[in-house]
Design an enzyme around this catalytic site. Structure first.
Site, PDB file in Angstrom:
ATOM      1  N   THR A  18       0.823  -1.219   0.000  1.00 53.00           N
ATOM      2  CA  THR A  18       0.000   0.000   0.000  1.00 53.00           C
ATOM      3  C   THR A  18       0.853   1.265   0.000  1.00 53.00           C
ATOM      4  O   THR A  18       0.520   2.257  -0.659  1.00 53.00           O
ATOM      5  CB  THR A  18      -0.921   0.003   1.238  1.00 53.00           C
ATOM      6  OG1 THR A  18      -1.801  -1.109   1.140  1.00 53.00           O
ATOM      7  CG2 THR A  18      -1.744   1.262   1.316  1.00 53.00           C
ATOM      8  N   THR A  89       0.701  -4.985   3.960  1.00 51.73           N
ATOM      9  CA  THR A  89       0.388  -5.421   5.323  1.00 51.73           C
ATOM     10  C   THR A  89      -0.364  -6.758   5.373  1.00 51.73           C
ATOM     11  O   THR A  89      -0.341  -7.420   6.406  1.00 51.73           O
ATOM     12  CB  THR A  89      -0.459  -4.358   6.053  1.00 51.73           C
ATOM     13  OG1 THR A  89      -1.671  -4.136   5.314  1.00 51.73           O
ATOM     14  CG2 THR A  89       0.298  -3.047   6.175  1.00 51.73           C
ATOM     15  N   ASP A  90      -0.997  -7.144   4.268  1.00 51.15           N
ATOM     16  CA  ASP A  90      -1.855  -8.332   4.325  1.00 51.15           C
ATOM     17  C   ASP A  90      -1.097  -9.629   4.603  1.00 51.15           C
ATOM     18  O   ASP A  90      -1.614 -10.515   5.268  1.00 51.15           O
ATOM     19  CB  ASP A  90      -2.669  -8.474   3.027  1.00 51.15           C
ATOM     20  CG  ASP A  90      -3.829  -7.501   2.983  1.00 51.15           C
ATOM     21  OD1 ASP A  90      -4.495  -7.334   4.022  1.00 51.15           O
ATOM     22  OD2 ASP A  90      -4.064  -6.900   1.925  1.00 51.15           O
TER      23      ASP A  90
END
Lengths: 169, 169, 169, 169
Positions: A18, A89-90
């Protein structure tokens, strides 16, 4: 250590996430172009000796085993003993866990952002500042740096309801 | 430590500095109103247990001996063992040195910004992220955190030509 | 007219569009929440007498005939003779053309943005300023205001390669 | 006119003002460097045919009679019939009045900002959008464009308590 200088140079490995998403004004979609890391380091007036290298520019949901092996390989072969990895971040905690199983003699800190840097309301600059600080001061090991905090690999999860990282078993 | 949680809560003491300067659109001058720290911590999605207290809102060139004694007193009496102080950059190293002479059993990190947070191009968020990270990981002592780096009190100066902090004798 | 005051009040009708897209940090997708128009008007220190009403919050690619009829109806029944409509850019020229066929006695200006307002690099504030100015000064008719320019309805198209609006036919 | 194209090219004259103030991170003072106009026009995806020229880069409180005569001379000799002048807000109405006494056959619009463009909260982009629109649509005359409104020269004052422009006598 009395100063950052004693910590030696830091390598930054960029994988996308992101952090680096852009808004495509022709299609209205988010996409990857070039990394904003250099711009962010300049904004932070960063004075650390750094080696920055882009390994990939992908959403971490699209990160394959081969991609993760590349990250591990790059950490292993790096001359620097302190490494910061920017990462979506996932699946950040998964990559951290794989790294922890493979590399024990370096301080490796993964960080990312919940909101793209180009959005005014991004947490990216805050996270980058903390990740670089943790990389200078934590003992060898693999860590996730998010929300101003650090977590040892294997002991952290992303809470998908709140978007915050937290300790786990 | 395997996680930030082991470091315990952090106290943030606000003294003003460029960090918190606002633009007064009626007079065209920079001035202090309220601190932007709460907004910055929210932007950083900060998940640390924090106690924030504003001691003063001044330019560090206007900081008197009495002001510095107040800062020392507040650090001494704080229940927390880890403290971050936001401070103007012009005399940050002086306050750090006075603190180092008075307090040895706490980790105290001073940080600030070269550009006001409300300006798009501020280094404040980056510095705040790094200061909070250094406060969690450095051993007891007094430090300056600027430019992504940390410096022990008494071994750092602000280079007034470049605006960067650097080691000194 | 020697001053804006002579132009009378302006009605703003909000339909959504890129203008108002937000980044959802939990899903990584763009979505609509509340309009940023009030915030933008405040930022512009707008001193015009305005009536703001949200009709819908949608992507203009999802705008149905019923939605367009609602926009026409709202323009017709408005007490104000000058109207600004915020609208997605993809079908802005279609809505303009339908309005031009239905309403001849009011000055109606459609505007939008190529980049969401919440992105630092948005054209939204520039476009809003120009649309409000065109609404005060152009004679009755329906217009598209983009790229600092105005175009009569029916004589404009969005160039999908460049993202710029241009004369046609 | 059915489109901006019929209005012909616009000349932009830059004189400085809050619009273009920068923050000097070494001295903590506001100062002038280069104009942000080109950057602002790019952000606004401005598609107008423009001729931009910097005449001076000063605070309008420092504008002398000689400076104002230069502005008048540049407006008179410009090939374009439509002119936008960026100007500090403190004496904008004075320059407008002098221009109105000298030039009657061109549409001249003065605009500025209450907050520097480089501050996140600037009204500059909104004002620039409106000024360019007014310059295309108003009949020959000299105008001030602020707060989304326009005022004929000689009939406007800056309210120093509110920072807003308003009609007068």
């Amino acid at each position: 250590m009395a100063t950052s200088a004693d910590a030696g140079p830091i390598r930054i490995l960029i994988t996308g996430g992101t952090f680096d998403k852009e808004y495509d004004e022709l299609t209205g979609r988010l996409f990857f172009q070039e990394s904003h890391l250099p711009e962010m380091l300049k904004l932070g007036r960063c004075g650390l000796p750094l080696q920055v290298r882009t390994l990939m520019m992908i959403d971490s949901l699209d990160m394959s085993d081969a991609d993760r092996r590349l990250v591990v390989e790059q950490c292993r072969s790096a001359a620097e003993h302190r490494i910061v990895i920017t990462h979506g971040t996932d699946t950040m905690t998964e990559t951290a866990q794989m790294l922890a199983g493979e590399i024990q003699d370096k301080t490796i800190v993964l960080t990312g952002a919940m909101v793209p840097y180009k959005f005014g309301s991004s947490d990216g600059l805050f996270n980058l500042g903390s990740a670089l600080a943790f990389a200078q001061t934590l003992p060898p090991g693999v860590y996730v740096a998010m929300n101003g905090r650090f977590f040892a690999a294997g002991k952290v999860r992303k809470n998908r309801q709140t978007g915050m990282f937290e300790e786990q078993g």
